[in-house]
Design a protein around this motif. Sequence first.
Motif, PDB file in Angstrom:
ATOM      1  N   VAL A 111       0.837  -1.206   0.000  1.00  0.00           N
ATOM      2  CA  VAL A 111       0.000   0.000   0.000  1.00  0.00           C
ATOM      3  C   VAL A 111       0.873   1.259   0.000  1.00  0.00           C
ATOM      4  O   VAL A 111       1.711   1.433   0.892  1.00  0.00           O
ATOM      5  N   PRO A 112       0.683   2.156  -0.986  1.00  0.00           N
ATOM      6  CA  PRO A 112       1.451   3.397  -0.998  1.00  0.00           C
ATOM      7  C   PRO A 112       1.190   4.204   0.277  1.00  0.00           C
ATOM      8  O   PRO A 112       0.050   4.307   0.724  1.00  0.00           O
ATOM      9  N   GLY A 113       2.248   4.733   0.876  1.00  0.00           N
ATOM     10  CA  GLY A 113       2.079   5.551   2.078  1.00  0.00           C
ATOM     11  C   GLY A 113       2.092   4.741   3.364  1.00  0.00           C
ATOM     12  O   GLY A 113       2.035   5.310   4.465  1.00  0.00           O
ATOM     13  N   SER A 114       2.179   3.407   3.269  1.00  0.00           N
ATOM     14  CA  SER A 114       2.105   2.581   4.488  1.00  0.00           C
ATOM     15  C   SER A 114       3.273   2.860   5.435  1.00  0.00           C
ATOM     16  O   SER A 114       3.108   2.830   6.661  1.00  0.00           O
ATOM     17  N   SER A 115       4.449   3.167   4.902  1.00  0.00           N
ATOM     18  CA  SER A 115       5.579   3.425   5.816  1.00  0.00           C
ATOM     19  C   SER A 115       5.417   4.782   6.507  1.00  0.00           C
ATOM     20  O   SER A 115       5.839   4.950   7.650  1.00  0.00           O
ATOM     21  N   HIS A 116       4.781   5.755   5.833  1.00  0.00           N
ATOM     22  CA  HIS A 116       4.478   7.039   6.498  1.00  0.00           C
ATOM     23  C   HIS A 116       3.490   6.788   7.646  1.00  0.00           C
ATOM     24  O   HIS A 116       3.640   7.335   8.735  1.00  0.00           O
ATOM     25  N   TYR A 117       2.491   5.959   7.386  1.00  0.00           N
ATOM     26  CA  TYR A 117       1.505   5.618   8.419  1.00  0.00           C
ATOM     27  C   TYR A 117       2.208   4.961   9.615  1.00  0.00           C
ATOM     28  O   TYR A 117       1.991   5.314  10.768  1.00  0.00           O
ATOM     29  N   LEU A 118       3.091   4.014   9.295  1.00  0.00           N
ATOM     30  CA  LEU A 118       3.818   3.281  10.345  1.00  0.00           C
ATOM     31  C   LEU A 118       4.658   4.240  11.193  1.00  0.00           C
ATOM     32  O   LEU A 118       4.696   4.130  12.424  1.00  0.00           O
ATOM     33  N   ALA A 119       5.309   5.195  10.525  1.00  0.00           N
ATOM     34  CA  ALA A 119       6.180   6.139  11.246  1.00  0.00           C
ATOM     35  C   ALA A 119       5.384   6.975  12.257  1.00  0.00           C
ATOM     36  O   ALA A 119       5.930   7.429  13.257  1.00  0.00           O
ATOM     37  N   ASN A 120       4.085   7.155  11.967  1.00  0.00           N
ATOM     38  CA  ASN A 120       3.233   7.898  12.910  1.00  0.00           C
ATOM     39  C   ASN A 120       2.749   7.036  14.066  1.00  0.00           C
ATOM     40  O   ASN A 120       2.206   7.547  15.035  1.00  0.00           O
ATOM     41  N   CYS A 121       2.923   5.700  13.942  1.00  0.00           N
ATOM     42  CA  CYS A 121       2.406   4.783  14.980  1.00  0.00           C
ATOM     43  C   CYS A 121       3.480   4.373  15.983  1.00  0.00           C
ATOM     44  O   CYS A 121       3.149   3.881  17.058  1.00  0.00           O
ATOM     45  N   VAL A 122       4.751   4.500  15.610  1.00  0.00           N
ATOM     46  CA  VAL A 122       5.807   3.894  16.440  1.00  0.00           C
ATOM     47  C   VAL A 122       6.885   4.911  16.816  1.00  0.00           C
ATOM     48  O   VAL A 122       7.040   5.944  16.170  1.00  0.00           O
ATOM     49  N   ASP A 123       7.634   4.592  17.877  1.00  0.00           N
ATOM     50  CA  ASP A 123       8.782   5.423  18.252  1.00  0.00           C
ATOM     51  C   ASP A 123      10.030   4.992  17.493  1.00  0.00           C
ATOM     52  O   ASP A 123      10.981   5.761  17.364  1.00  0.00           O
ATOM     53  N   ALA A 124      10.052   3.753  17.012  1.00  0.00           N
ATOM     54  CA  ALA A 124      11.222   3.233  16.297  1.00  0.00           C
ATOM     55  C   ALA A 124      11.423   4.004  14.987  1.00  0.00           C
ATOM     56  O   ALA A 124      10.490   4.612  14.470  1.00  0.00           O
ATOM     57  N   SER A 125      12.660   3.976  14.463  1.00  0.00           N
ATOM     58  CA  SER A 125      12.920   4.554  13.133  1.00  0.00           C
ATOM     59  C   SER A 125      12.384   3.606  12.070  1.00  0.00           C
ATOM     60  O   SER A 125      12.579   2.385  12.177  1.00  0.00           O
ATOM     61  N   VAL A 126      11.741   4.165  11.050  1.00  0.00           N
ATOM     62  CA  VAL A 126      11.144   3.351   9.987  1.00  0.00           C
ATOM     63  C   VAL A 126      11.933   3.545   8.694  1.00  0.00           C
ATOM     64  O   VAL A 126      12.261   4.670   8.318  1.00  0.00           O
ATOM     65  N   ILE A 127      12.231   2.434   8.028  1.00  0.00           N
ATOM     66  CA  ILE A 127      12.880   2.483   6.715  1.00  0.00           C
ATOM     67  C   ILE A 127      11.940   1.824   5.718  1.00  0.00           C
ATOM     68  O   ILE A 127      11.526   0.672   5.907  1.00  0.00           O
ATOM     69  N   ASN A 128      11.614   2.572   4.668  1.00  0.00           N
ATOM     70  CA  ASN A 128      10.720   2.065   3.627  1.00  0.00           C
ATOM     71  C   ASN A 128      11.504   1.171   2.669  1.00  0.00           C
ATOM     72  O   ASN A 128      12.401   1.633   1.968  1.00  0.00           O
ATOM     73  N   ALA A 129      11.129  -0.086   2.616  1.00  0.00           N
ATOM     74  CA  ALA A 129      11.784  -1.036   1.696  1.00  0.00           C
ATOM     75  C   ALA A 129      10.925  -1.251   0.448  1.00  0.00           C
ATOM     76  O   ALA A 129      11.065  -2.265  -0.234  1.00  0.00           O
TER      77      ALA A 129
END
Length: 315
Positions: A111-129
């Motif tokens: 899903v496009p934008g899913s890593s942006h969504y994830l970054a708003n849910c967690v304190d961890a750093s998110v890397i979009n693969a």
Amino acid sequence: MQLSIRHLLGLDGVSEKDITIILDTADAMKKVLQRPIPKVPTMKGKTVVNLFYENSTRTRISFELAEKRLSADTVNFSTSTSSVKKGETLKDTIKNIEAMRIDFVVMRHGVPGSSHYLANCVDASVINAGDGPHEHPTQALLDMMTIREKRGSLKGLNVCLVGDITHSRVSRSNVYGLLACGAKVGVCGPATLIPYDMQDMGITVYPHIEDALAEADVLNVLRIQLERQKGALFPTLREYRNLFGITEARLAKAHSDITVLHPGPMNRGVEIDSEVADGPQAVILDQVTNGVAVRMAILFLLAGGRSSFEGVDHE
Ligand code: CP
């Protein structure tokens, strides 16, 4: 020097300075990978979860290798054996994983934008693969590292992306990254697979592959993504190959020192012929090698590391 970003969600808006820090650090990481013991203790005590909701060979394996080379603890999550199969949402899944104390999430999702969504849910750093057809920033960075290694600089270089530009997350991230670093970007493919706003972004659109080949210093040949196309956007694969396929005969008319990339997986005999893919101008396996170094650099820098990586001792 440190990165100004906390997550790597895409290359849209990422500065030339941050990209240069990543590429310079990746060069240093590549030297680590060439040592007899290709491992450093830099991320000891850090935990990375690799969350892959979509298939992957190169990205998944190279992230896992990068994490191990940096001595991080890694956990691999596969949707087929997880509670996603029982209907658990992405947010609940990640909140539960985060409750086990993690530092990084690497995610591939359809899903496009899913890593942006994830970054708003967690304190961890998110890397979009890779998030659907949206962005694949680590692929673009390893492409840029490979081009820089081969051609010395990205500035002023004519880089042409060929194929399905509309459905390609690789093309989108390459466009943002290459423009930020001063390359001249072109795209070539069937009109139905080229977004209408390319020229507004300062990108040259080549309707004919011969014109693209006459000007390109670098050709990045994209995979025809049949799985992301909803309608018949070109008549047949045979016609695509006839009009846009990178064949030995076509390449012979390009600059003799042209550099050919492909992000993989390849459809041999469709967008690229084996004689080209395995030929002297191709750097396709160099891209894969550089993928480990780039992903090490990103993890290291997002963990707070600085770009002068010299002096890191063996484990
Ligand atoms: N280039 C790329 O993303 O390949 P994988 O789908 O195998 O990870």
